[in-house]
Design a protein around this motif. Structure first.
Motif, PDB file in Angstrom:
ATOM      1  N   ASN A 107      26.176  11.987   4.752  1.00  0.00           N
ATOM      2  CA  ASN A 107      25.160  12.509   3.836  1.00  0.00           C
ATOM      3  C   ASN A 107      23.759  12.002   4.175  1.00  0.00           C
ATOM      4  N   GLY A 108      23.596  11.335   5.323  1.00  0.00           N
ATOM      5  CA  GLY A 108      22.274  10.966   5.809  1.00  0.00           C
ATOM      6  C   GLY A 108      21.801   9.566   5.476  1.00  0.00           C
ATOM      7  N   HIS A 109      22.625   8.723   4.877  1.00  0.00           N
ATOM      8  CA  HIS A 109      22.215   7.356   4.542  1.00  0.00           C
ATOM      9  C   HIS A 109      22.281   6.473   5.791  1.00  0.00           C
ATOM     10  N   ALA A 110      21.168   5.827   6.121  1.00  0.00           N
ATOM     11  CA  ALA A 110      21.131   4.887   7.249  1.00  0.00           C
ATOM     12  C   ALA A 110      21.756   3.574   6.776  1.00  0.00           C
ATOM     13  N   TYR A 111      22.979   3.290   7.215  1.00  0.00           N
ATOM     14  CA  TYR A 111      23.717   2.157   6.670  1.00  0.00           C
ATOM     15  C   TYR A 111      23.695   0.871   7.499  1.00  0.00           C
ATOM     16  N   PRO A 112      23.151   0.831   8.713  1.00  0.00           N
ATOM     17  CA  PRO A 112      23.174  -0.433   9.452  1.00  0.00           C
ATOM     18  C   PRO A 112      22.509  -1.601   8.719  1.00  0.00           C
ATOM     19  N   ILE A 151      29.773   4.607  -6.711  1.00  0.00           N
ATOM     20  CA  ILE A 151      29.746   5.735  -5.780  1.00  0.00           C
ATOM     21  C   ILE A 151      30.225   6.950  -6.562  1.00  0.00           C
ATOM     22  N   THR A 152      29.446   8.020  -6.521  1.00  0.00           N
ATOM     23  CA  THR A 152      29.753   9.225  -7.291  1.00  0.00           C
ATOM     24  C   THR A 152      29.902  10.408  -6.343  1.00  0.00           C
ATOM     25  N   SER A 153      30.869  11.237  -6.617  1.00  0.00           N
ATOM     26  CA  SER A 153      31.071  12.456  -5.844  1.00  0.00           C
ATOM     27  C   SER A 153      29.853  13.360  -5.980  1.00  0.00           C
ATOM     28  N   HIS A 154      29.456  14.002  -4.904  1.00  0.00           N
ATOM     29  CA  HIS A 154      28.302  14.912  -4.914  1.00  0.00           C
ATOM     30  C   HIS A 154      28.710  16.365  -5.169  1.00  0.00           C
ATOM     31  N   GLY A 155      29.908  16.567  -5.628  1.00  0.00           N
ATOM     32  CA  GLY A 155      30.374  17.928  -5.916  1.00  0.00           C
ATOM     33  C   GLY A 155      31.420  17.894  -7.013  1.00  0.00           C
ATOM     34  N   ASP A 156      32.025  19.031  -7.226  1.00  0.00           N
ATOM     35  CA  ASP A 156      33.049  19.151  -8.259  1.00  0.00           C
ATOM     36  C   ASP A 156      34.412  18.828  -7.647  1.00  0.00           C
ATOM     37  N   TYR A 157      34.520  17.654  -7.062  1.00  0.00           N
ATOM     38  CA  TYR A 157      35.757  17.222  -6.416  1.00  0.00           C
ATOM     39  C   TYR A 157      35.821  15.698  -6.484  1.00  0.00           C
ATOM     40  N   PRO A 158      37.010  15.134  -6.413  1.00  0.00           N
ATOM     41  CA  PRO A 158      37.147  13.682  -6.470  1.00  0.00           C
ATOM     42  C   PRO A 158      36.865  13.043  -5.102  1.00  0.00           C
ATOM     43  N   LEU A 159      36.520  11.777  -5.136  1.00  0.00           N
ATOM     44  CA  LEU A 159      36.409  11.004  -3.897  1.00  0.00           C
ATOM     45  C   LEU A 159      37.817  10.709  -3.414  1.00  0.00           C
ATOM     46  N   ARG A 160      37.988  10.728  -2.108  1.00  0.00           N
ATOM     47  CA  ARG A 160      39.325  10.487  -1.552  1.00  0.00           C
ATOM     48  C   ARG A 160      39.217   9.875  -0.172  1.00  0.00           C
ATOM     49  N   ASN A 161      40.304   9.266   0.249  1.00  0.00           N
ATOM     50  CA  ASN A 161      40.404   8.732   1.597  1.00  0.00           C
ATOM     51  C   ASN A 161      41.017   9.822   2.462  1.00  0.00           C
ATOM     52  N   PRO A 162      40.255  10.415   3.398  1.00  0.00           N
ATOM     53  CA  PRO A 162      40.778  11.531   4.176  1.00  0.00           C
ATOM     54  C   PRO A 162      41.933  11.147   5.094  1.00  0.00           C
ATOM     55  N   LYS A 163      42.030   9.859   5.453  1.00  0.00           N
ATOM     56  CA  LYS A 163      43.116   9.444   6.353  1.00  0.00           C
ATOM     57  C   LYS A 163      44.436   9.271   5.622  1.00  0.00           C
ATOM     58  N   THR A 164      44.373   8.738   4.378  1.00  0.00           N
ATOM     59  CA  THR A 164      45.611   8.467   3.646  1.00  0.00           C
ATOM     60  C   THR A 164      45.902   9.511   2.580  1.00  0.00           C
ATOM     61  N   GLY A 165      44.868  10.290   2.200  1.00  0.00           N
ATOM     62  CA  GLY A 165      45.037  11.265   1.138  1.00  0.00           C
ATOM     63  C   GLY A 165      44.896  10.680  -0.251  1.00  0.00           C
ATOM     64  N   GLN A 166      44.663   9.359  -0.345  1.00  0.00           N
ATOM     65  CA  GLN A 166      44.514   8.708  -1.643  1.00  0.00           C
ATOM     66  C   GLN A 166      43.307   9.291  -2.373  1.00  0.00           C
ATOM     67  N   VAL A 167      43.491   9.631  -3.662  1.00  0.00           N
ATOM     68  CA  VAL A 167      42.426  10.189  -4.500  1.00  0.00           C
ATOM     69  C   VAL A 167      41.948   9.099  -5.450  1.00  0.00           C
ATOM     70  N   PHE A 168      40.609   8.939  -5.550  1.00  0.00           N
ATOM     71  CA  PHE A 168      40.036   7.868  -6.367  1.00  0.00           C
ATOM     72  C   PHE A 168      39.418   8.364  -7.660  1.00  0.00           C
ATOM     73  N   GLY A 169      39.062   9.616  -7.768  1.00  0.00           N
ATOM     74  CA  GLY A 169      38.358  10.132  -8.932  1.00  0.00           C
ATOM     75  C   GLY A 169      36.923  10.479  -8.559  1.00  0.00           C
ATOM     76  N   LYS A 170      36.124  10.928  -9.543  1.00  0.00           N
ATOM     77  CA  LYS A 170      34.748  11.363  -9.263  1.00  0.00           C
ATOM     78  C   LYS A 170      33.781  10.201  -9.087  1.00  0.00           C
ATOM     79  N   THR A 171      34.133   9.025  -9.627  1.00  0.00           N
ATOM     80  CA  THR A 171      33.307   7.840  -9.421  1.00  0.00           C
ATOM     81  C   THR A 171      34.186   6.656  -9.052  1.00  0.00           C
ATOM     82  N   VAL A 172      33.601   5.753  -8.292  1.00  0.00           N
ATOM     83  CA  VAL A 172      34.295   4.537  -7.867  1.00  0.00           C
ATOM     84  C   VAL A 172      33.328   3.374  -8.003  1.00  0.00           C
ATOM     85  N   GLU A 173      33.806   2.260  -8.510  1.00  0.00           N
ATOM     86  CA  GLU A 173      33.001   1.040  -8.565  1.00  0.00           C
ATOM     87  C   GLU A 173      33.257   0.254  -7.278  1.00  0.00           C
ATOM     88  N   HIS A 174      32.276   0.284  -6.377  1.00  0.00           N
ATOM     89  CA  HIS A 174      32.407  -0.434  -5.104  1.00  0.00           C
ATOM     90  C   HIS A 174      32.083  -1.910  -5.353  1.00  0.00           C
TER      91      HIS A 174
END
Length: 145
Positions: free
Chosen positions: A86-91, A103-126
């Protein structure tokens, strides 16, 4: 008795020696920039699983050293242009660490880990991340020359 001397300054040669990218000052600056970049590549942390959907080593592989010139003269730009999708310079987040944040989802979908398929919800407390300095310490290679 007073002796006088006439000095003729060769401005073109001065420009070539001191201010040209091909002159000895420019070549030395470029060499030192590459030494610092090589140290950054050597010490940059690499997540074994990748990060932000990127392959492991993405940030490290985007470290470069570029000699350039601006209105003040020659300079060397050293570092990584790695960004999240999404364009964030993270170094700098890696270098300095982060505080706990949401961390909040930028759409009408939950945050997830694409490698494991784990779904976290629309927001996550990092929980935040500890600093892993590799940019500033890389300058120490120049002290060891």
């Amino acid at each position: 008795m007073m002796h006088m001397a006439r000095v003729a300054w060769n401005y073109a040669e001065d420009e070539r020696l001191l201010h040209s990218e091909a002159g000895p000052v420019g070549r030395d600056l470029a060499r030192k920039g590459e030494r610092v970049a090589a140290e950054q590549r050597r010490t940059a942390p690499v997540s074994p699983d990748g990060s932000h959907g990127r392959e492991p080593g993405y940030m490290r592989d985007h470290i470069s050293s570029n000699l350039d010139r601006d209105s003040l003269g020659l300079y060397v730009d050293i570092g990584t242009d790695a960004k999240t999708p999404n364009g964030h310079a993270y170094p700098l987040d890696v270098e300095l660490g982060t505080r706990p944040h949401t961390i909040t989802s930028h759409g009408d979908y939950p945050l997830r880990n694409p490698k494991t398929g784990q779904v976290f919800g629309k927001t996550v407390e990092h929980p935040g991340a500890d600093p892993q300095p590799f940019l500033r310490p890389s300058l120490d290679v120049l002290r060891r020359e």
